[in-house]
Scaffold this motif. Structure first.
Motif, PDB file in Angstrom:
ATOM      1  N   GLY A 271       0.796  -1.218   0.000  1.00 51.19           N
ATOM      2  CA  GLY A 271       0.000   0.000   0.000  1.00 51.19           C
ATOM      3  C   GLY A 271       0.824   1.261   0.000  1.00 51.19           C
ATOM      4  N   VAL A 272       0.117   2.350  -0.171  1.00 49.16           N
ATOM      5  CA  VAL A 272       0.707   3.681  -0.111  1.00 49.16           C
ATOM      6  C   VAL A 272      -0.207   4.540   0.767  1.00 49.16           C
ATOM      7  CG1 VAL A 272      -0.428   4.429  -2.258  1.00 49.16           C
ATOM      8  CG2 VAL A 272       1.609   5.619  -1.450  1.00 49.16           C
ATOM      9  N   THR A 273       0.399   5.354   1.640  1.00 45.98           N
ATOM     10  CA  THR A 273      -0.356   6.209   2.559  1.00 45.98           C
ATOM     11  C   THR A 273       0.150   7.632   2.450  1.00 45.98           C
ATOM     12  OG1 THR A 273      -0.643   4.379   4.103  1.00 45.98           O
ATOM     13  CG2 THR A 273      -0.979   6.593   4.973  1.00 45.98           C
ATOM     14  N   LEU A 274      -0.768   8.574   2.433  1.00 45.58           N
ATOM     15  CA  LEU A 274      -0.450   9.990   2.462  1.00 45.58           C
ATOM     16  C   LEU A 274      -0.855  10.531   3.818  1.00 45.58           C
ATOM     17  CD1 LEU A 274       0.373  12.669   1.120  1.00 45.58           C
ATOM     18  CD2 LEU A 274      -1.997  12.868   0.338  1.00 45.58           C
ATOM     19  N   PHE A 275       0.118  11.066   4.567  1.00 38.49           N
ATOM     20  CA  PHE A 275      -0.161  11.651   5.878  1.00 38.49           C
ATOM     21  C   PHE A 275      -0.348  13.156   5.740  1.00 38.49           C
ATOM     22  CE2 PHE A 275       1.372   7.686   7.574  1.00 38.49           C
ATOM     23  CZ  PHE A 275       0.570   7.522   8.682  1.00 38.49           C
ATOM     24  N   VAL A 276      -1.215  13.712   6.573  1.00 35.86           N
ATOM     25  CA  VAL A 276      -1.536  15.132   6.555  1.00 35.86           C
ATOM     26  C   VAL A 276      -0.786  15.821   7.690  1.00 35.86           C
ATOM     27  CG1 VAL A 276      -3.391  16.810   6.767  1.00 35.86           C
ATOM     28  CG2 VAL A 276      -3.814  14.628   5.618  1.00 35.86           C
ATOM     29  N   GLY A 277      -0.087  16.905   7.394  1.00 31.48           N
ATOM     30  CA  GLY A 277       0.618  17.678   8.410  1.00 31.48           C
ATOM     31  C   GLY A 277       2.115  17.608   8.223  1.00 31.48           C
ATOM     32  N   ASP A 278       2.799  18.582   8.763  1.00 29.87           N
ATOM     33  CA  ASP A 278       4.262  18.634   8.689  1.00 29.87           C
ATOM     34  C   ASP A 278       4.865  18.325  10.041  1.00 29.87           C
ATOM     35  OD1 ASP A 278       4.103  21.487   6.513  1.00 29.87           O
ATOM     36  OD2 ASP A 278       4.287  19.378   6.009  1.00 29.87           O
ATOM     37  N   ASN A 279       6.014  17.692  10.026  1.00 32.80           N
ATOM     38  CA  ASN A 279       6.795  17.409  11.233  1.00 32.80           C
ATOM     39  C   ASN A 279       6.010  16.672  12.306  1.00 32.80           C
ATOM     40  OD1 ASN A 279       9.052  18.694  10.142  1.00 32.80           O
ATOM     41  ND2 ASN A 279       8.280  20.680  10.784  1.00 32.80           N
ATOM     42  N   ILE A 280       5.109  15.782  11.900  1.00 27.42           N
ATOM     43  CA  ILE A 280       4.343  15.046  12.898  1.00 27.42           C
ATOM     44  C   ILE A 280       4.454  13.538  12.731  1.00 27.42           C
ATOM     45  CG2 ILE A 280       2.655  16.853  13.332  1.00 27.42           C
ATOM     46  CD1 ILE A 280       0.788  15.499  11.388  1.00 27.42           C
ATOM     47  N   ILE A 281       5.213  13.104  11.747  1.00 24.40           N
ATOM     48  CA  ILE A 281       5.281  11.667  11.502  1.00 24.40           C
ATOM     49  C   ILE A 281       6.506  11.032  12.143  1.00 24.40           C
ATOM     50  CG2 ILE A 281       5.455   9.904   9.708  1.00 24.40           C
ATOM     51  CD1 ILE A 281       3.809  11.761   7.958  1.00 24.40           C
ATOM     52  N   GLY A 282       7.622  11.729  12.180  1.00 17.87           N
ATOM     53  CA  GLY A 282       8.859  11.113  12.633  1.00 17.87           C
ATOM     54  C   GLY A 282       8.857  10.732  14.102  1.00 17.87           C
ATOM     55  N   MET A 283       9.423   9.598  14.418  1.00 24.32           N
ATOM     56  CA  MET A 283       9.626   9.143  15.791  1.00 24.32           C
ATOM     57  C   MET A 283      10.492   7.902  15.718  1.00 24.32           C
ATOM     58  SD  MET A 283       8.658  10.731  18.469  1.00 24.32           S
ATOM     59  CE  MET A 283       8.486  10.538  20.210  1.00 24.32           C
ATOM     60  N   GLN A 284      10.357   6.999  16.668  1.00 27.20           N
ATOM     61  CA  GLN A 284      11.245   5.852  16.744  1.00 27.20           C
ATOM     62  C   GLN A 284      11.048   4.827  15.635  1.00 27.20           C
ATOM     63  OE1 GLN A 284       9.835   7.197  19.365  1.00 27.20           O
ATOM     64  NE2 GLN A 284      11.554   7.760  20.625  1.00 27.20           N
ATOM     65  N   ASP A 285      10.004   4.941  14.825  1.00 30.21           N
ATOM     66  CA  ASP A 285       9.792   3.910  13.818  1.00 30.21           C
ATOM     67  C   ASP A 285      10.629   4.120  12.566  1.00 30.21           C
ATOM     68  OD1 ASP A 285       8.449   6.039  12.680  1.00 30.21           O
ATOM     69  OD2 ASP A 285       6.829   4.790  11.916  1.00 30.21           O
ATOM     70  N   GLY A 286      11.373   5.203  12.463  1.00 35.42           N
ATOM     71  CA  GLY A 286      12.284   5.391  11.346  1.00 35.42           C
ATOM     72  C   GLY A 286      11.755   6.282  10.252  1.00 35.42           C
ATOM     73  N   THR A 287      10.463   6.560  10.195  1.00 36.16           N
ATOM     74  CA  THR A 287       9.975   7.453   9.149  1.00 36.16           C
ATOM     75  C   THR A 287      10.304   8.880   9.548  1.00 36.16           C
ATOM     76  OG1 THR A 287       7.806   7.423  10.178  1.00 36.16           O
ATOM     77  CG2 THR A 287       8.149   5.929   8.342  1.00 36.16           C
ATOM     78  N   GLY A 288      10.979   9.597   8.679  1.00 37.71           N
ATOM     79  CA  GLY A 288      11.480  10.931   8.998  1.00 37.71           C
ATOM     80  C   GLY A 288      10.380  11.951   9.193  1.00 37.71           C
ATOM     81  N   SER A 289      10.722  13.031   9.890  1.00 36.83           N
ATOM     82  CA  SER A 289       9.735  14.050  10.228  1.00 36.83           C
ATOM     83  C   SER A 289       9.232  14.791   9.002  1.00 36.83           C
ATOM     84  CB  SER A 289      10.321  15.038  11.232  1.00 36.83           C
ATOM     85  OG  SER A 289      11.427  15.694  10.672  1.00 36.83           O
ATOM     86  N   LEU A 290       9.963  14.772   7.898  1.00 41.77           N
ATOM     87  CA  LEU A 290       9.509  15.460   6.699  1.00 41.77           C
ATOM     88  C   LEU A 290       8.792  14.518   5.735  1.00 41.77           C
ATOM     89  CD1 LEU A 290      12.600  17.738   6.069  1.00 41.77           C
ATOM     90  CD2 LEU A 290      10.453  18.308   7.223  1.00 41.77           C
ATOM     91  N   SER A 291       8.695  13.252   6.076  1.00 41.13           N
ATOM     92  CA  SER A 291       8.022  12.294   5.208  1.00 41.13           C
ATOM     93  C   SER A 291       6.516  12.503   5.238  1.00 41.13           C
ATOM     94  CB  SER A 291       8.311  10.862   5.659  1.00 41.13           C
ATOM     95  OG  SER A 291       9.667  10.580   5.534  1.00 41.13           O
ATOM     96  N   THR A 292       5.892  12.448   4.090  1.00 43.42           N
ATOM     97  CA  THR A 292       4.440  12.509   4.025  1.00 43.42           C
ATOM     98  C   THR A 292       3.858  11.317   3.278  1.00 43.42           C
ATOM     99  OG1 THR A 292       4.546  13.895   2.056  1.00 43.42           O
ATOM    100  CG2 THR A 292       4.310  15.012   4.166  1.00 43.42           C
ATOM    101  N   VAL A 293       4.683  10.586   2.567  1.00 40.32           N
ATOM    102  CA  VAL A 293       4.218   9.408   1.831  1.00 40.32           C
ATOM    103  C   VAL A 293       4.943   8.181   2.376  1.00 40.32           C
ATOM    104  CG1 VAL A 293       4.103   8.267  -0.421  1.00 40.32           C
ATOM    105  CG2 VAL A 293       3.712  10.735  -0.246  1.00 40.32           C
ATOM    106  N   ILE A 294       4.158   7.157   2.715  1.00 44.02           N
ATOM    107  CA  ILE A 294       4.721   5.911   3.232  1.00 44.02           C
ATOM    108  C   ILE A 294       4.313   4.783   2.286  1.00 44.02           C
ATOM    109  CG2 ILE A 294       4.808   4.302   5.177  1.00 44.02           C
ATOM    110  CD1 ILE A 294       5.792   7.073   5.941  1.00 44.02           C
ATOM    111  N   LEU A 295       5.278   4.026   1.804  1.00 47.97           N
ATOM    112  CA  LEU A 295       5.022   2.800   1.044  1.00 47.97           C
ATOM    113  C   LEU A 295       5.200   1.652   2.022  1.00 47.97           C
ATOM    114  CD1 LEU A 295       7.156   3.542  -2.143  1.00 47.97           C
ATOM    115  CD2 LEU A 295       4.712   3.949  -1.821  1.00 47.97           C
ATOM    116  N   ASP A 296       4.239   0.722   2.058  1.00 52.55           N
ATOM    117  CA  ASP A 296       4.443  -0.392   2.989  1.00 52.55           C
ATOM    118  C   ASP A 296       3.947  -1.712   2.439  1.00 52.55           C
ATOM    119  OD1 ASP A 296       1.754  -0.962   3.732  1.00 52.55           O
ATOM    120  OD2 ASP A 296       1.815   0.424   5.399  1.00 52.55           O
ATOM    121  N   GLY A 297       4.543  -2.754   2.974  1.00 53.33           N
ATOM    122  CA  GLY A 297       4.152  -4.126   2.702  1.00 53.33           C
ATOM    123  C   GLY A 297       3.856  -4.800   4.026  1.00 53.33           C
ATOM    124  N   TYR A 298       2.767  -5.548   4.066  1.00 53.46           N
ATOM    125  CA  TYR A 298       2.316  -6.170   5.308  1.00 53.46           C
ATOM    126  C   TYR A 298       1.793  -7.551   4.961  1.00 53.46           C
ATOM    127  CZ  TYR A 298      -0.690  -6.707   9.503  1.00 53.46           C
ATOM    128  OH  TYR A 298      -1.303  -7.151  10.639  1.00 53.46           O
TER     129      TYR A 298
END
Length: 187
Positions: free
Chosen positions: A119-146
């Motif tokens: 899948g692909v996910t678009l997050f809304v907002g700036d500097n709110i995604i980054g934390m210990q999971d590795g996705t950077g604070s400037l990232s807004t698009v996440i590609l994932d496999g589950y």
């Protein structure tokens, strides 16, 4: 009058038995998981709690209510709305996202299957995604496999868990690997 009631009940019972047998023979829309035309409602969840090597403590909780539709046997398309809450020593932040995904169910037994999804996910907002999971604070698009392994508790209810790989795209590419859980049902 009583004879007519009994005859009507007998005819109705006969029709119900015949239609039930026919539905079971043709799949009837209520067969095993992954039949064409099934709608799946589920929620994925994962969390992290800990301290980084820099000494900062924190974590996150991620919830993703989802709906998927099986276009044909075992092939699904779907989407989700995501809520993510980051918390740490200094502050707490929330992020909202919307995602789309495609999956393919693989039956491993009568009550067990694996349902890999990309899948692909678009997050809304700036500097709110980054934390210990590795996705950077400037990232807004996440590609994932589950790839959750599902245990079908009853004919229309399942629980599962499996590996998840997420790649955050932005100024930097961040990669996260973890385990996620899911619970859901289908009709």
């Amino acid at each position: 009058m009583k004879a007519n009631q009994w005859q009507a009940m007998a005819v109705a019972a006969g029709l119900m038995v015949a239609s039930t047998a026919s539905a079971q023979e043709t799949g009837g829309g209520s067969g095993s998981f992954g039949n064409a035309g099934q709608i799946v409602v589920s929620s994925d969840a994962y969390a992290n709690l800990g301290y980084t090597t820099e000494g900062a403590g924190g974590g996150y909780f991620h919830l993703a209510p989802s709906a998927d539709y099986f276009l044909k046997e075992n092939l699904s398309v779907g989407g989700n709305v995501q809520l993510r809450v980051n918390f740490g020593d200094d502050d707490s932040q929330a992020a909202f996202g919307i995602g789309a995904r495609v999956g393919y169910n693989i039956a491993l037994g009568e009550k067990i299957s694996v349902w890999p999804k990309a899948g692909v996910t678009l997050f809304v907002g700036d500097n709110i995604i980054g934390m210990q999971d590795g996705t950077g604070s400037l990232s807004t698009v996440i590609l994932d496999g589950y790839a959750p392994f599902l245990y079908h508790i009853t004919s229309h209810f399942f629980v599962g868990a499996g590996p998840r790989l997420a790649i955050g795209l932005g100024d930097d590419v961040d990669v996260t690997f973890g385990v996620s859980t899911t619970i859901g049902g289908y009709f």
